[in-house]
Scaffold this motif. Structure first.
Motif, PDB file in Angstrom:
ATOM      1  N   ASP A 232       0.805  -1.198   0.000  1.00  0.00           N
ATOM      2  CA  ASP A 232       0.000   0.000   0.000  1.00  0.00           C
ATOM      3  C   ASP A 232       0.855   1.273   0.000  1.00  0.00           C
ATOM      4  O   ASP A 232       0.337   2.383   0.147  1.00  0.00           O
ATOM      5  CB  ASP A 232      -0.914   0.029   1.231  1.00  0.00           C
ATOM      6  N   THR A 233       2.221   1.142  -0.129  1.00  0.00           N
ATOM      7  CA  THR A 233       3.114   2.290  -0.058  1.00  0.00           C
ATOM      8  C   THR A 233       3.991   2.334  -1.298  1.00  0.00           C
ATOM      9  O   THR A 233       4.560   1.293  -1.692  1.00  0.00           O
ATOM     10  CB  THR A 233       4.002   2.201   1.186  1.00  0.00           C
ATOM     11  N   PRO A 234       4.121   3.516  -1.957  1.00  0.00           N
ATOM     12  CA  PRO A 234       4.986   3.626  -3.136  1.00  0.00           C
ATOM     13  C   PRO A 234       6.447   3.559  -2.732  1.00  0.00           C
ATOM     14  O   PRO A 234       6.800   3.719  -1.563  1.00  0.00           O
ATOM     15  CB  PRO A 234       4.615   4.994  -3.707  1.00  0.00           C
ATOM     16  N   PRO A 235       7.353   3.357  -3.679  1.00  0.00           N
ATOM     17  CA  PRO A 235       8.784   3.331  -3.363  1.00  0.00           C
ATOM     18  C   PRO A 235       9.287   4.728  -2.980  1.00  0.00           C
ATOM     19  O   PRO A 235       8.636   5.740  -3.224  1.00  0.00           O
ATOM     20  CB  PRO A 235       9.421   2.823  -4.651  1.00  0.00           C
ATOM     21  N   ILE A 272      12.320  -2.676  -8.140  1.00  0.00           N
ATOM     22  CA  ILE A 272      12.169  -1.312  -8.634  1.00  0.00           C
ATOM     23  C   ILE A 272      12.733  -1.228 -10.053  1.00  0.00           C
ATOM     24  O   ILE A 272      13.791  -1.789 -10.354  1.00  0.00           O
ATOM     25  CB  ILE A 272      12.883  -0.313  -7.710  1.00  0.00           C
ATOM     26  N   HIS A 273      12.038  -0.446 -10.877  1.00  0.00           N
ATOM     27  CA  HIS A 273      12.478  -0.180 -12.256  1.00  0.00           C
ATOM     28  C   HIS A 273      12.785   1.315 -12.367  1.00  0.00           C
ATOM     29  O   HIS A 273      11.992   2.164 -11.941  1.00  0.00           O
ATOM     30  CB  HIS A 273      11.378  -0.580 -13.255  1.00  0.00           C
ATOM     31  N   ALA A 319      11.188   5.968 -10.389  1.00  0.00           N
ATOM     32  CA  ALA A 319      11.321   4.620  -9.843  1.00  0.00           C
ATOM     33  C   ALA A 319       9.926   4.031  -9.711  1.00  0.00           C
ATOM     34  O   ALA A 319       9.073   4.595  -9.004  1.00  0.00           O
ATOM     35  CB  ALA A 319      12.017   4.655  -8.493  1.00  0.00           C
ATOM     36  N   THR A 320       9.678   2.858 -10.372  1.00  0.00           N
ATOM     37  CA  THR A 320       8.350   2.222 -10.411  1.00  0.00           C
ATOM     38  C   THR A 320       8.463   0.801  -9.882  1.00  0.00           C
ATOM     39  O   THR A 320       9.432   0.087 -10.192  1.00  0.00           O
ATOM     40  CB  THR A 320       7.806   2.208 -11.849  1.00  0.00           C
ATOM     41  N   THR A 333       7.700   6.760  -7.786  1.00  0.00           N
ATOM     42  CA  THR A 333       8.150   8.041  -7.209  1.00  0.00           C
ATOM     43  C   THR A 333       9.145   8.670  -8.163  1.00  0.00           C
ATOM     44  O   THR A 333       9.705   7.979  -9.040  1.00  0.00           O
ATOM     45  CB  THR A 333       8.792   7.830  -5.828  1.00  0.00           C
ATOM     46  N   MET A 334       9.379   9.992  -7.987  1.00  0.00           N
ATOM     47  CA  MET A 334      10.245  10.756  -8.880  1.00  0.00           C
ATOM     48  C   MET A 334      11.340  11.454  -8.048  1.00  0.00           C
ATOM     49  O   MET A 334      11.146  11.795  -6.887  1.00  0.00           O
ATOM     50  CB  MET A 334       9.451  11.810  -9.641  1.00  0.00           C
ATOM     51  N   THR A 335      12.493  11.714  -8.683  1.00  0.00           N
ATOM     52  CA  THR A 335      13.570  12.505  -8.089  1.00  0.00           C
ATOM     53  C   THR A 335      14.334  13.201  -9.199  1.00  0.00           C
ATOM     54  O   THR A 335      14.170  12.879 -10.392  1.00  0.00           O
ATOM     55  CB  THR A 335      14.520  11.637  -7.256  1.00  0.00           C
ATOM     56  N   VAL A 336      15.175  14.184  -8.781  1.00  0.00           N
ATOM     57  CA  VAL A 336      15.958  14.970  -9.738  1.00  0.00           C
ATOM     58  C   VAL A 336      17.438  14.743  -9.446  1.00  0.00           C
ATOM     59  O   VAL A 336      17.891  14.816  -8.294  1.00  0.00           O
ATOM     60  CB  VAL A 336      15.626  16.467  -9.639  1.00  0.00           C
TER      61      VAL A 336
END
Length: 871
Positions: A232-235, A272-273, A319-320, A333-336
């Motif tokens: 139930d929690t995203p990466p 994770i991908h 990251a998926t 989730t996303m990062t820079v």
């Protein structure tokens, strides 16, 4: 006999029922909390014939014995603790006997319950796994506890115990009767927030009596609730933010940065991908400049850096989560990632002069420049060809601290270097004709920390900034008194560290009595004047100042102390070549010579006897000059046995020699008259003997006595006059005329003086009519031993026209004498001196108090007679 046996009946117990405390103990019950030692029951029975009975209590073999009976009284006492939960009844045998017949009965004693057992949880430990998505209000566990007690003490209720430390918020509830644990309505479990819960459950019985008091017992246990993770929690990315660097020498395939993400459901994570999403790199990524590994998250460069036009790039990485079939799920989730194109730090700082790169700079200047002055002769530029942080560096000077300061201290790319004076005193030509510093440039924020150095050489020019200084603040010199004029005394030295004419020193001299001395203006040698005569006996100490001056008038002073050394140029001198002395046996006589030299050992005199007739009679103290007889000569009789001379007058030749080098000596003839002492006693004798070397002291004593008497007379006369005036009476004038006896009618004074030697009284006669001097006679009852002849009166010493200051008064009389002069004031034309001479031996002979009293009386009478013409 037969009838007697037929009437012998067995004893028996009384059966008083179960509620009774005496009898046969049938159906008796005991509480398990009864204290050991408690008297529980009394066995009671009787014998039909009325005989005495005894009681007994036994147990089956192998069983515990809880009770004990007293055979006579039948008292039964508890001797071991009871526990109903272990043994609910006690089987025993009681007996009664009269000594002939014995009756035994079986009894059962029931142990009743007390609330002494706490509830016990079953199936410990309590652990339960609950998925985090379990609905609120669901039952998740049931606990069970048992209590071995009976009745209300055996019933159990449950409740939860919360603590702020372990569980600040209650997520669970429990049914008090069944022990069922449920999730509290309205609450949900979250694995990511709290993965494990610890719940404390309490089991409480219904309470009961124990040792006379109501008691409730509880037990606690901990329920461990493990929350199972659900998807139930995203990466989430770990280690953000991310940065990467591309250098100008980087090659395709070089790693720029690596990202890492993990599933938020840590209990059951998914793989994770990684991928790069849209952004300002869309066109670049399509051209294959940056790429990312979908499994490891490593970002790498796929082209040469020349294709990059910007200095800074931001790459958006996604990251998926992957499903069981490696399908992309909706959790991501996303990062820079920030990528900076960095210039390569391949150029160190460089120093430049007017003609290009330079590693040494020189300048010439005067010493002690003003503080804050810029060294304008230095033309220095520093440069770093790199860009950004690679071109930022610091400047500093390496050398003597806080003398010079460099500006600026931080440089970006390029700057002009300025050197400023901070400590003027440290820039001193005398300390060093040149100063050398290292100018250091060091990069600040680069890992390579490239640096460069350049030498700064400062050549100094001298100025007259120093004062001549003597090597010592004072100089001590010594010169013999016989040194000829022009003799060197001492050499003084002053240094001026300045160069050239400024360093030349000129010496001069001045001060009190410096006219005897000169100093060479160049060498600093101090010497005496050609005409100077130094005499230690006249003046032995000189001090003056010397001055050292440079060409511009700067000077310093030093003090010179000159000591004139004494040489042995004077021989000892006696006052006269012929010395007359009178010696009393047992008392020494003294001769004295004086050496005019200024100091020891030249003026230290040693005395010795060069010649004596007869020999081996006298000893002399080499230091004091005291001459005394040998120790075995203690009387005139011994003296007369040694020599045939009757006048006892001997001559010695005494030598006085100084200790100088060379040594000088002088001799004198000493004539000694030997006499024997007349022993007198009393304090006056002590005084006379102490004053034998100082006749003026004795004369002062007599004058003092006369002054006291005159003072007393004046006081009495004044008091009488005041009394008469106060009484208002006119006293008739009375004149008392006392006629003086002619000189021929006067009688000599006679003093009776006891002597120690023979314990006899002798008399000393002093004739005041004898103008030529006192006439002494001594009456003796025995002719032997012989007495010393009466000595002549002391004569006055000859006046000295130029006495030496160091001389002591000469004593011309060998025997101490007290003299008192009585002068008649009535006749001014002629004055007659009357003297009273009393001769004594040494200071250790006391004078009789009677002698002193009679002397005082005679003196008062003579004063009255002398002043009789005024009344």
């Amino acid at each position: 006999a037969v009838s007697a046996r037929q009437t012998d009946y067995a004893p028996y117990f009384y059966d008083n029922g179960p509620s009774s405390t005496n009898g046969n103990m049938a159906l008796f019950s005991i509480s398990e909390d009864t204290e050991v030692g408690t008297q529980l029951y009394i066995l009671n029975g009787t014998d039909p014939e009325g005989d005495a009975v005894w009681f007994g209590l036994t147990f089956e073999k192998g069983t515990r014995e809880y009770l004990r009976v007293d055979p006579k009284s039948g008292n039964i006492t508890l001797i071991q603790e009871l526990d109903r939960e272990k043994q609910g009844e006690i089987l025993a045998f009681v007996s009664i006997t009269d000594g002939r017949n014995k009756v035994v009965e079986t009894i059962r004693v029931f142990v009743t319950d007390a609330n002494d057992e706490q509830p016990e949880f079953q199936n410990l430990p309590f652990t339960v796994d609950v998925p985090e998505d379990t609905a609120a209000g669901s039952s998740i566990y049931r606990v069970q506890a048992e209590d071995k007690d009976m009745g209300s003490g055996g019933s159990v209720n449950y409740y939860l115990l919360w603590s702020r430390e372990s569980n600040p918020q209650p997520w669970f509830t429990m049914d008090g009767h069944s022990g069922v644990l449920r999730i509290k309505p309205g609450e949900t479990l979250d694995y990511e927030t709290t993965a494990t819960h610890f719940v404390i459950v309490v089991a409480k019985d219904g309470g009961g009596q124990y040792k006379g008091k109501h008691q409730v017992l509880t037990s606690t246990a901990t329920i461990t609730i493990n929350v199972l993770d659900a998807q139930d929690t995203p990466p989430a990315f770990v280690g953000t933010p991310y940065f990467g660097y591309v250098y100008e020498v980087s090659l395709p395939g070089s790693e720029i940065s690596t990202v890492f993400a993990k599933d938020g459901d840590e209990g059951n994570p998914n793989p994770i991908h990684y991928s790069i999403t849209n952004g300002n790199l869309t066109d670049i990524c399509s051209e294959g400049v940056f790429t990312i590994n979908s499994t490891s998250g490593c970002i790498s460069l796929t082209a040469y850096p020349v294709t990059l036009r910007n200095e800074l790039y931001e790459i958006q990485v996604k990251a998926t989560e992957l499903g069981p079939s490696e399908e992309l799920l909706d959790y991501y989730t996303m990062t820079v990632v920030t990528v900076r194109v960095v210039d390569l730090n391949n150029h160190p700082p460089t120093f430049y002069g007017e003609n290009g790169p330079q590693s040494q700079f020189e300048v010439t200047m005067y010493e002690h420049p003003p503080e804050g002055e810029i060294l304008r002769g230095l033309k220095i530029t520093v440069n770093d060809s790199d860009q950004g942080a690679n071109a930022k560096f610091k400047l500093r000077l390496v050398g003597p601290g806080r003398v010079l300061r460099v500006v600026p201290q931080t440089v970006l790319n390029e700057a002009q270097v300025t050197v400023i004076v901070e400590d003027s005193a440290a820039i001193d030509y005398e300390k060093g004709k040149s100063l050398t510093y290292k100018l250091l440039a060091v990069e600040i924020d680069t890992p390579e920390r490239f640096s460069a150095t350049a030498d700064i050489v400062i050549h100094l020019l001298d100025t007259n900034d120093n004062t001549p200084r003597f090597t010592s603040e004072y100089y001590i010199a010594r010169i013999p008194e016989n040194s000829p004029g022009g003799s060197n005394i001492v050499s003084v030295t002053a240094n001026d560290p300045d160069s050239g004419l400024w360093g030349e020193v000129k010496y001069s001299i001045y001060g009190s009595r410096y006219d005897l001395f000169l100093i060479h203006p160049s060498s600093g040698i101090i010497y005496t004047q050609a005409w100077a005569i130094l005499d230690a006996e006249v003046k032995s100490k000189y001090n003056f100042y010397v001055k050292a001056e440079d060409t511009e008038g700067k000077y310093s002073l030093a003090e010179v102390f000159v000591t004139v050394l004494d040489i042995n140029d004077h021989a000892p001198e006696f006052d006269d070549s012929l010395v007359e002395r009178t010696m009393v046996i047992g008392a020494p006589v003294k001769v004295e010579a004086i050496d005019a030299d200024a100091g020891s050992p030249n003026n230290i005199i040693e005395y010795s006897i060069m010649q004596a007739e007869p020999d081996n009679i006298f000893d002399i103290n080499a230091e004091t000059g005291e001459i005394k007889l040998k120790s075995y000569i203690k009387s005139m009789e011994i003296v007369q046995n040694i020599t045939k001379q009757k006048d006892c007058r001997w001559s010695l030749v005494v030598q006085a020699r100084d200790r100088g080098s060379p040594s000088f000596s002088t001799t004198a003839v000493v004539n000694i008259d030997i006499t024997e002492a007349t022993q007198i006693n009393g304090p006056m004798a002590d005084f006379l003997l102490q004053s034998r070397d100082n006749p003026m002291k004795a004369l002062g004593m007599v004058a003092g006595v006369i002054g006291i008497l005159v003072g007393v007379t004046v006081l009495i006369s004044t008091a009488t006059f005041l009394r008469n005036t106060k009484s208002n009476r006119i006293m008739p004038a009375r004149r008392i005329v006392i006629r003086r006896r002619p000189p021929r009618d006067r009688k000599p004074w006679t003093f009776n003086v006891p002597f120690r030697g023979d314990q006899e009284a002798g008399s000393v006669n002093v004739n005041l009519n004898n103008k030529g001097g006192p006439r002494c006679s001594r009456s003796k009852p025995k002719p032997t031993p012989p007495r010393a002849p009466c000595l002549p009166p002391p004569s006055c010493p000859p006046p000295s026209s130029n006495p030496r200051p160091s001389e002591r008064p000469r004593h011309w009389a060998a025997v101490p004498t007290v003299s008192g002069g009585l002068t008649c004031t009535g006749s001014r034309s002629s004055s007659q001196s009357r003297e009273i001479n009393i001769s004594s031996d040494t200071s250790r002979i006391p004078v009789s108090s009677a002698l002193v009293s009679e002397l005082k009386m005679r003196l008062e009478q003579k004063i009255i007679e002398s002043n009789s013409s005024y009344y």
